[in-house]
Design a protein around this motif. Structure first.
Motif, PDB file in Angstrom:
ATOM      1  N   GLU A 457      38.036  27.562  44.117  1.00 56.72           N
ATOM      2  CA  GLU A 457      38.879  27.591  42.681  1.00 56.72           C
ATOM      3  C   GLU A 457      37.880  27.612  41.479  1.00 56.72           C
ATOM      4  N   PRO A 461      39.739  33.995  40.323  1.00 55.62           N
ATOM      5  CA  PRO A 461      40.471  34.011  41.295  1.00 55.62           C
ATOM      6  C   PRO A 461      40.350  35.530  41.864  1.00 55.62           C
ATOM      7  N   LYS A 463      40.430  37.769  46.249  1.00 56.47           N
ATOM      8  CA  LYS A 463      41.075  37.605  47.704  1.00 56.47           C
ATOM      9  C   LYS A 463      40.805  36.781  48.464  1.00 56.47           C
ATOM     10  N   ALA A 466      42.991  33.931  47.643  1.00 60.72           N
ATOM     11  CA  ALA A 466      44.371  33.852  48.034  1.00 60.72           C
ATOM     12  C   ALA A 466      44.530  33.661  49.592  1.00 60.72           C
ATOM     13  N   ARG A 491      51.676  30.154  45.590  1.00 59.38           N
ATOM     14  CA  ARG A 491      50.387  30.506  44.578  1.00 59.38           C
ATOM     15  C   ARG A 491      49.736  31.639  45.297  1.00 59.38           C
ATOM     16  N   CYS A 494      51.874  34.921  44.810  1.00 59.52           N
ATOM     17  CA  CYS A 494      51.728  35.357  43.591  1.00 59.52           C
ATOM     18  C   CYS A 494      50.158  36.134  43.334  1.00 59.52           C
ATOM     19  N   LEU A 495      49.235  35.068  43.805  1.00 61.21           N
ATOM     20  CA  LEU A 495      47.994  35.918  43.458  1.00 61.21           C
ATOM     21  C   LEU A 495      47.675  36.988  44.361  1.00 61.21           C
ATOM     22  N   GLU A 498      49.309  40.245  42.769  1.00 66.94           N
ATOM     23  CA  GLU A 498      48.552  40.364  41.558  1.00 66.94           C
ATOM     24  C   GLU A 498      47.433  41.312  42.124  1.00 66.94           C
TER      25      GLU A 498
END
Lengths: 876, 109
Positions: A457, A461, A463, A466, A491, A494-495, A498
């Motif tokens: 973190e 962000p 892979k 994720a 989360r 979503c990530l 994206e």
């Protein structure tokens, strides 16, 4: 020797020898020739013959020929005469006798001596004089009470061998017995291997049944090359000509078989030498090339090779193979590259071989190839090394070796840390968390997963983040901690979306839908099935497998047994197809629990036993052990605490309520049924109950509450409970029984009535009878005892007639299929009726055939019908 | 491997030794496939009850073998087998009576 050797498959030979010995006892001699390959056990047979002769009161003498380059003239006969202390013969032999004199002295000895057995071994090395003597004595064997037992290696006699001529001369004789000893059959090898921890089939393949090799390998105890065989083999090789030895050395570095052309390039102009090797029984040829007759022989010769020579040979083979089509010989190329110490080639070829192997699903081999590359580490940059370590670890993980994977990841982690590659550090930590979970080290797994997130973190962000979110969410899911789960998994989804990482996105979606299904938020499982469909279309086989497993498990947790049965079948079939052995273990454990819950104790125990035999994963074992222990407790069989204590121990370490709950409940039930260990069981059950209440596991809460009540420790604080349990605790045993019957749990239904305080005597007695019928003898007798204490009369004491409702251990599913078979349904009709694939139906039919011991559907139906499996059962 | 004692009850009386030979041979065969070894049995005088000793990997294996041979299973207990020769002097080639005599003589001295 004081002990008797075990001779397998030699009864024929020993019988024939025994007959000759018997005849010698009555004055008629004979010649027995025993031929066989080296190590087939000719000496052992001779020793047995000597014992037999001694038992019959014959004198016995033994002599043998040595494998010297120049044999001692009359060597074996000298030995024998010396043993017998025959002064006269010895004097003659030590002089400079001619053939007649020697012959005469022996004849005199034989005629005057009593019945005797003369053993002469390894005559293929015999000198000419000995052979002459043998020929003459043999031709007149009937004239004296002597059995001449001669052994030789028949695979070493080419047509020019003197022994062959001698034997040819003897063949006209009347008193000649020719025996050949063959290598052992697989069954005999299995018998020899029985006391050892060795795979009998692998042993047979390695040794081809050669008893010498078999016993040497077993004696060495570790399946590798025992010195004795090596010495024997090397001695044999040393007797060949120089070119032949060169051929053997070249062959020795080539595993399996060598193409003739390859051998030709290694040893040019060696056709005659090759022939010699074949004649002497060291090499054999088949369609594709040449190989050693025994793998052990090859390794013996290889081990004797000077290192530099070996390396040289490997280099040559490597060069020759490079010209062949690479894909096919990639494994061989790697082997020779490694052996030649050619790091460059290894680094070039091994990862390619690993990738191919992995793609084919051969993960263990892929791990080994990566490992070979890793060993050339000093030629690698650190980052490359760490990368290879991670790849190797991944393959280890896939081949169900989480401990090895963990160690490799640790090494890689240290390197990435040193290089400051934070992203890879996070990724590796996340993967380590998965390994730790597999190893049942729950707390450490959680810690690793958390660390991964902390590290990742801090970065923009990507892979890796994720994936780490998904992993952490997965942990929460396993612990059924819904809030925790929701902190990470959405989360991750979503990530991943994206970033366009389809794998992680689908994984996250799958977990979300599975969780929703578990919590009853997706009745019928439509959303989950839709997600599974999507994963299938995307070819994400592993995700589909996990999801199917979760689906089946959810059905089971909800005690929806019909749905659970179908989805378990479907999931196992899918996993079988794609080779995910890891998941199959967990699902079979679920199947065991399903059988237990539907009252089929035999099937439950059978499935649980199989799981314990084959699968190592902690959670899976805990689950199977809980089932097995409970079956034994309900039946009153031994082995209850071994199983349940182990289940609890594993479950506590894994820190997952999904394991701990069932294990604690099983232990408590067993403690009540067997009136033993109640305190400890109650303590554990209360702990599990608290967690179950937090997670709203209504079925588990009910089970724990009820058994605590039955143990005399009712718990006041109650959360929501599943209906049948609630009814019982609220004092409605008949309602509870009915509810259980709706769910399909006959044992719980019977127990609800049998344990109840306020219920009619008839109903109670019927319930106890039902418990007996289900095979739960201990449960029945424990309940009966209580009832008798309470003054209830006429409680059934036990199964009066021995009923075997399911003598072949058919599962509920298999009984269903059998029923459909009786109605003459075809495979596709049955598949439609049961809502499974035709392949699954075939699988069940095959299992039925196997269990009933029949080969056709007709026979199966007939046999089952005779036992009353359909319709009217035999009268009680 | 552990040893298990199985008690069983028959509604019909068991057949005599000779008549039953074929049946028991079949039992031995089918047991072998499951690694269950039937060591020996005792039959009550009224022929309704039998106690059998097995060596087997687990109680489930014993039950499976019994089911295939269509024999009832009453109760199963894991047992340790005691044999007088474990405690008597000698190598087991003398009779129990002779070895017992030796012990008695010893204790007298």
């Amino acid at each position: 020797m004081a002990f008797e050797e075990l001779l397998l498959e030699r009864d024929g030979a020993l019988g024939a020898i025994g007959a000759c010995l018997a005849q010698a006892a009555s004055g008629m001699g004979s010649v027995v020739l025993i031929g066989g390959e080296a190590g087939v056990g000719k000496s052992a047979v001779c020793r047995a013959a000597v014992r037999d002769a001694a038992r019959r009161g014959l004198a016995t003498w033994s002599g043998a020929c040595d494998a010297l380059s120049t044999p001692q003239p009359l060597g074996p006969f000298l030995e024998v005469a010396a043993q017998a202390g025959e002064g006269a013969v010895l004097d003659v032999l030590r002089g400079a006798p001619n053939g007649h004199e020697v012959m005469a002295s022996f004849v005199k000895w034989f005629k005057l001596g009593g019945p005797s057995l003369l053993v002469l071994e390894d005559l293929h090395w015999a000198d000419e004089a000995s052979l002459d003597l043998l020929r003459q004595l043999g031709r007149r064997a009937q004239s004296w009470p002597v059995v001449l037992l001669v052994t030789y290696r028949d695979d070493e006699l080419d047509e020019w061998h003197p022994l062959r001529r001698a034997l040819g001369d003897l063949s006209g004789g009347e008193r000649l017995v020719r025996l050949v000893l063959y290598p052992l059959s697989p069954a005999a090898v299995a018998t020899l291997a029985a006391e050892h921890d060795v795979d009998a089939q692998a042993l047979f393949r390695l040794t081809e049944g050669n008893p010498f090799f078999v016993t040497e390998v077993l004696a060495s105890g570790d399946g590798l090359l025992p010195p004795a065989v090596r010495d024997a083999v090397l001695a044999r090789a040393a007797r060949l000509s120089r070119p032949a030895r060169e051929v053997l050395e070249a062959m020795a570095v080539i595993p399996l078989r060598a193409e003739i052309e390859l051998l030709g390039s290694l040893c040019p102009g060696s056709e005659r030498a090759i022939e010699e090797c074949q004649r002497k029984g060291m090499l054999v040829s088949d369609n594709t090339g040449l190989r050693f007759r025994h793998e052990l022989a090859r390794t013996a010769i290889e081990s004797d090779l000077v290192a530099s020579k070996a390396v040289q040979l490997h280099r040559k083979v490597l060069a020759w193979l490079r010209n062949r089509e690479e894909a096919q010989v990639l494994p061989r190329l790697v082997h020779h590259a490694v052996a030649a110490g050619d790091a460059g080639s290894v680094l070039e070829l091994a990862p390619r071989a690993a990738a191919r192997a992995s793609a084919l699903g051969a993960h263990r081999e892929a791990a080994a190839y990566y490992g070979a590359a890793v060993l050339c580490a000093n030629q690698l940059g650190l980052a490359e090394l760490a990368n290879l370590l991670c790849l190797q670890a991944r393959e280890c993980h896939r081949s169900d070796e989480p401990a090895a994977a963990l160690n490799l990841y640790k090494r890689a982690l240290a390197i990435w840390d040193g290089l400051g590659n934070t992203a890879r550090v996070g990724e590796t930590l996340s993967r380590m968390a998965n390994c730790l979970t597999k190893l049942g080290r729950g707390a450490e797994a959680l810690e690793a997963a958390d660390r991964a997130l902390v590290v990742l973190e801090a970065l923009p962000p990507g892979k890796e983040l994720a994936q780490a979110l998904l992993t952490r969410g997965g942990h929460a899911m396993r612990r059924s901690d819904h809030e925790d789960f929701l902190r990470y998994t959405p989360r991750a989804l979503c990530l991943a979306e994206e970033l366009g990482d389809q794998g992680v996105a689908l994984g996250a979606l799958m977990n979300l839908r599975s969780m929703a299904f578990y919590r009853g938020e997706d009745p019928g499982g439509q959303l989950l099935n839709e997600a599974i469909g999507r994963a299938r279309d995307a070819g994400m086989v592993e995700h589909v497998a996990v999801a199917m497993m979760n689906l089946a498990n959810a059905h089971l947790q909800a005690r929806d047994h019909g749905a659970a049965a179908s989805s378990l079948d479907a999931a196992i079939a899918y996993n079988d197809q794609y080779g995910f052995d890891v998941f199959v273990g967990a699902m079979r454990a679920d199947r065991a629990r399903l059988a237990l819950e539907t009252g089929d104790l035999t099937a439950a125990a059978g499935e649980a036993t199989e799981v314990l035999r084959r699968y190592q994963a902690a959670e899976t074992r805990a689950s199977a052990l809980a089932v097995l222990g409970l079956v034994r407790a309900r039946r009153g069989d031994p082995g209850v605490w071994e199983a349940l204590d182990e289940a609890c121990r594993i479950a506590e370490r894994a820190e997952e309520v999904q394991s701990l709950g069932p294990a604690a409940a099983a232990r408590l039930e067993a403690a009540v049924l067997l009136s033993a260990g109640l305190e400890g069981a109650v303590g554990l059950a209360i702990t599990a109950l608290r967690v179950a209440q937090e997670r709203s596991f209504t079925w588990l809460c009910g089970e724990l509450h009820t058994w605590l009540e039955r143990a005399g420790r009712p718990q006041r604080v109650r959360s929501e409970l599943a209906l049948p349990w609630r009814l019982e605790l609220d004092g409605d045993p008949c309602g509870a029984a009915e509810a259980w019957r709706m769910v399909g749990c006959p044992y719980e239904a019977a127990m609800a009535v049998a344990c109840a305080k306020q219920v009619g005597d008839d109903a109670r007695r019927a319930a106890v009878r039902e418990l007996h019928a289900l095979g739960a003898g201990q449960a029945a007798s424990q309940v009966s005892r209580r009832l008798r204490d309470l003054g209830v009369r006429q409680v059934p004491r036990g199964a009066r007639r021995a009923t075997a409702a399911n003598p072949w251990r058919l599962t509920a599913r298999e009984t269903e299929v059998l029923g459909l078979l009786a109605r003459r349904q075809s495979t596709s009709e049955m598949a439609a009726a049961l809502v499974v694939s035709p392949r699954t139906v075939e699988h069940h039919v095959a299992a039925i055939f196997d269990k009933l011991g029949v080969h056709t559907r007709h026979d199966a139906v007939q046999l089952a019908g005779a036992r009353g499996v359909f319709g009217t059962a035999p009268e009680r | 491997m552990p040893r298990y004692l199985v008690e069983r009850t028959f509604d019909d009386r068991l057949e005599g030794q000779a008549a039953a030979a074929a049946r028991w041979r079949r039992v031995v065969c089918s047991n072998a496939r499951l690694e269950v070894t039937w060591l020996h049995s005792y039959v009550s005088a009224d022929r309704h009850r039998m106690i059998c000793l097995y060596e087997a990997p687990s109680p489930e294996a014993v039950r499976h073998a019994a089911a295939i041979s269509q024999l009832p299973v009453g109760s199963i207990t894991e047992v340790l087998v005691l044999d007088p020769f474990a405690y008597l002097p000698g190598d087991g080639t003398r009779s129990v009576a002779a070895a017992t005599e030796d012990i008695q003589k010893e204790t007298l001295e």
